[in-house]
Design a protein around this motif. Structure first.
Motif, PDB file in Angstrom:
ATOM      1  N   VAL A 198       0.927  -1.155  -0.128  1.00  0.00           N
ATOM      2  CA  VAL A 198       0.060   0.102  -0.011  1.00  0.00           C
ATOM      3  C   VAL A 198       0.807   1.456   0.041  1.00  0.00           C
ATOM      4  N   ARG A 199       2.000   0.986   0.723  1.00  0.00           N
ATOM      5  CA  ARG A 199       3.021   2.463   0.924  1.00  0.00           C
ATOM      6  C   ARG A 199       3.475   2.528  -0.392  1.00  0.00           C
ATOM      7  N   GLU A 200       3.783   1.825  -1.219  1.00  0.00           N
ATOM      8  CA  GLU A 200       4.297   1.776  -2.723  1.00  0.00           C
ATOM      9  C   GLU A 200       3.129   2.415  -3.491  1.00  0.00           C
ATOM     10  N   LEU A 201       2.086   2.110  -3.459  1.00  0.00           N
ATOM     11  CA  LEU A 201       0.928   2.687  -4.323  1.00  0.00           C
ATOM     12  C   LEU A 201       0.861   4.055  -3.951  1.00  0.00           C
ATOM     13  N   GLU A 202       0.794   4.354  -2.469  1.00  0.00           N
ATOM     14  CA  GLU A 202       0.616   5.745  -2.445  1.00  0.00           C
ATOM     15  C   GLU A 202       1.775   6.573  -2.665  1.00  0.00           C
ATOM     16  N   ASN A 203       3.067   6.113  -2.765  1.00  0.00           N
ATOM     17  CA  ASN A 203       4.270   6.771  -3.124  1.00  0.00           C
ATOM     18  C   ASN A 203       4.057   6.934  -4.721  1.00  0.00           C
ATOM     19  N   GLY A 204       3.466   6.044  -5.428  1.00  0.00           N
ATOM     20  CA  GLY A 204       3.227   6.164  -6.904  1.00  0.00           C
ATOM     21  C   GLY A 204       2.141   6.904  -7.334  1.00  0.00           C
ATOM     22  N   GLY A 205       1.257   7.367  -6.298  1.00  0.00           N
ATOM     23  CA  GLY A 205       0.314   8.293  -6.629  1.00  0.00           C
ATOM     24  C   GLY A 205      -0.949   7.496  -7.412  1.00  0.00           C
ATOM     25  N   PHE A 206      -1.187   6.017  -6.765  1.00  0.00           N
ATOM     26  CA  PHE A 206      -2.115   5.430  -7.455  1.00  0.00           C
ATOM     27  C   PHE A 206      -3.755   6.028  -7.465  1.00  0.00           C
ATOM     28  N   ARG A 207      -3.817   6.555  -6.081  1.00  0.00           N
ATOM     29  CA  ARG A 207      -4.904   7.326  -5.851  1.00  0.00           C
ATOM     30  C   ARG A 207      -5.449   8.397  -6.678  1.00  0.00           C
ATOM     31  N   ALA A 208      -4.449   9.293  -6.708  1.00  0.00           N
ATOM     32  CA  ALA A 208      -4.510  10.341  -7.635  1.00  0.00           C
ATOM     33  C   ALA A 208      -4.738  10.194  -9.154  1.00  0.00           C
ATOM     34  N   ALA A 209      -3.871   8.958  -9.948  1.00  0.00           N
ATOM     35  CA  ALA A 209      -3.974   8.769 -11.155  1.00  0.00           C
ATOM     36  C   ALA A 209      -5.403   8.262 -11.118  1.00  0.00           C
ATOM     37  N   LEU A 210      -6.117   7.510 -10.392  1.00  0.00           N
ATOM     38  CA  LEU A 210      -7.406   6.851 -10.477  1.00  0.00           C
ATOM     39  C   LEU A 210      -8.456   7.968 -10.646  1.00  0.00           C
ATOM     40  N   ILE A 211      -8.345   8.990  -9.572  1.00  0.00           N
ATOM     41  CA  ILE A 211      -9.193  10.138  -9.653  1.00  0.00           C
ATOM     42  C   ILE A 211      -8.928  10.783 -11.033  1.00  0.00           C
ATOM     43  N   ASN A 212      -7.770  11.221 -11.296  1.00  0.00           N
ATOM     44  CA  ASN A 212      -7.440  12.176 -12.470  1.00  0.00           C
ATOM     45  C   ASN A 212      -8.067  11.248 -13.760  1.00  0.00           C
ATOM     46  N   ALA A 213      -8.110  10.055 -14.044  1.00  0.00           N
ATOM     47  CA  ALA A 213      -8.478   9.227 -15.020  1.00  0.00           C
ATOM     48  C   ALA A 213      -9.810   9.469 -15.127  1.00  0.00           C
ATOM     49  N   VAL A 214     -10.695   9.238 -13.953  1.00  0.00           N
ATOM     50  CA  VAL A 214     -12.110   9.457 -14.142  1.00  0.00           C
ATOM     51  C   VAL A 214     -12.491  10.947 -14.811  1.00  0.00           C
ATOM     52  N   VAL A 215     -11.729  11.915 -14.034  1.00  0.00           N
ATOM     53  CA  VAL A 215     -12.076  13.323 -14.269  1.00  0.00           C
ATOM     54  C   VAL A 215     -11.649  13.696 -15.700  1.00  0.00           C
ATOM     55  N   ALA A 216     -10.518  12.860 -16.350  1.00  0.00           N
ATOM     56  CA  ALA A 216      -9.966  13.185 -17.745  1.00  0.00           C
ATOM     57  C   ALA A 216     -11.141  12.617 -18.680  1.00  0.00           C
ATOM     58  N   ALA A 217     -11.440  11.711 -18.358  1.00  0.00           N
ATOM     59  CA  ALA A 217     -12.396  10.912 -19.256  1.00  0.00           C
ATOM     60  C   ALA A 217     -13.730  11.675 -19.434  1.00  0.00           C
ATOM     61  N   ALA A 218     -14.167  11.858 -18.161  1.00  0.00           N
ATOM     62  CA  ALA A 218     -15.489  12.649 -18.256  1.00  0.00           C
ATOM     63  C   ALA A 218     -15.216  14.083 -18.843  1.00  0.00           C
ATOM     64  N   ASN A 219     -14.209  14.784 -18.758  1.00  0.00           N
ATOM     65  CA  ASN A 219     -13.923  15.998 -19.427  1.00  0.00           C
ATOM     66  C   ASN A 219     -14.162  15.685 -21.036  1.00  0.00           C
ATOM     67  N   ARG A 220     -13.345  14.743 -21.456  1.00  0.00           N
ATOM     68  CA  ARG A 220     -13.263  14.539 -22.708  1.00  0.00           C
ATOM     69  C   ARG A 220     -14.782  14.041 -23.331  1.00  0.00           C
ATOM     70  N   SER A 221     -15.579  13.382 -22.502  1.00  0.00           N
ATOM     71  CA  SER A 221     -16.879  13.060 -22.869  1.00  0.00           C
ATOM     72  C   SER A 221     -17.732  14.407 -23.084  1.00  0.00           C
ATOM     73  N   SER A 222     -17.239  15.301 -22.229  1.00  0.00           N
ATOM     74  CA  SER A 222     -18.284  16.502 -22.428  1.00  0.00           C
ATOM     75  C   SER A 222     -17.905  17.204 -23.527  1.00  0.00           C
ATOM     76  N   THR A 223     -16.590  17.004 -24.146  1.00  0.00           N
ATOM     77  CA  THR A 223     -16.233  17.651 -25.452  1.00  0.00           C
ATOM     78  C   THR A 223     -16.960  17.056 -26.584  1.00  0.00           C
TER      79      THR A 223
END
Ligand code: NAD
Length: 269
Positions: free
Chosen positions: A242-267
């Motif tokens: 888990v510590r390695e996932l947090e170091n690698g920004g796993f949570r932020a990457a998933l949050i950003n992936a969903v938001v980026a795809a939602a933004n793309r969908s809106s265009t």
């Protein structure tokens, strides 16, 4: 089968999504395949449907005439053309359901000429009966229509209802989400191989682990953070990972992936 469920279902666009819905609906017993129809020019697509008892016509018009519920399952680029062509046959007697990504209720209503519409966003795990689908109702769709479509899409997975304003976010999460998880499965399997496992075993363990964790998240009634805490013992193996996932920004990457795809969908819509 309950009498209330006896109706005729037609698909305009006999592609992959239509086939997974038709197969799921007939397998579930919700409707016999003899109550389902579609049309296609290619023999290959015709055979795919007739092999499990669906009626296959030569023209979309026959499908509309034969159906009480019509699922529009052509690619988004041809929705307007198909609806304008069929609109003389479409009326509020027939519930129209669109699964086309990005095509809004107001456009569907204008092209179909009525508002007894439901828009659904399914996802590709529909092919194995595990779709995550979301629907939104047009202005003339009734509670009965909502129930009927909930049971149809319930035959290929789970379905929720949401305001159309949420649809770009839905696309970013459940529409595109299977790809994020495929990457997670591939990467976990690579990790297993790097740690010494044979490829097949690593892939099967990664896939089943995702399936099992998703089932726990859905069925245990526990918050995912609690489930994570329950497998992470002090100074143990899991918390090291888990510590390695947090170091690698796993949570932020998933949050950003969903938001980026939602933004793309809106265009796109
Ligand atoms: P697909 O290409 O497999 O199916 C579309 C079918 O429509 C094809 O067989 C094509 O020959 C046929 N077609 C084209 N023009 C036609 C016409 N004028 N009349 C009748 N049929 C016609 O595509 P798909 O993956 O099944 O996607 C269908 C719709 O479902 C799309 O709008 C897509 O946005 C939506 N959708 C698909 C998925 C998915 O998991 N595949 C997920 C969410 C939404």
């Amino acid at each position: 089968m309950a009498a209330a469920e006896t109706f005729n279902l037609g698909f305009i666009g006999a592609g992959k999504m239509a086939e997974s819905i038709a197969r799921g609906v007939s397998k579930s017993g919700l409707l016999p395949p003899s109550h389902i129809s579609t049309a296609h020019r290619s023999q290959h697509r015709r055979d795919a449907f007739s092999s499990f008892g669906v009626k296959v016509f030569h023209h979309n018009t026959k499908v509309v005439e034969a159906s009480d519920v019509i699922i529009l399952s052509v690619k988004p680029q041809v929705v307007k053309e198909v609806l304008l062509e069929l609109s003389p046959l479409l009326s509020e007697d027939k519930l129209l359901v669109s699964v086309a990504a990005g095509i809004k209720l107001k456009d569907l209503q204008e092209w179909a000429g009525h508002g007894r519409l439901i828009r659904v966003i399914p996802n590709t795990p529909s092919a194995v009966g595990e779709a995550a689908s979301v629907m939104t109702l047009g202005e003339k769709a009734s509670k009965e229509d909502e129930k009927r479509i909930a049971s149809l899409f319930g035959a290929i997975g789970k379905i929720w209802i949401a305001n159309e304003k949420c649809f770009d976010a839905v696309t970013g999460l459940s529409g595109s989400g299977p790809a994020y998880i495929y990457i997670a499965i591939e990467a976990m399997a690579d990790g297993g191989v790097a740690a010494g496992l044979p490829r097949d075993l690593a892939f099967n363990l990664a896939s089943q682990t995702v399936l099992g964790a998703a089932a726990m998240a859905m069925k245990s009634g526990k918050h995912p953070a609690q489930l994570k805490d329950e497998v992470a013992s002090p100074a143990g193996t899991t918390i090291a990972g888990v510590r390695e996932l947090e170091n690698g920004g796993f949570r932020a990457a998933l949050i950003n992936a969903v938001v980026a795809a939602a933004n793309r969908s809106s265009t796109l819509s």
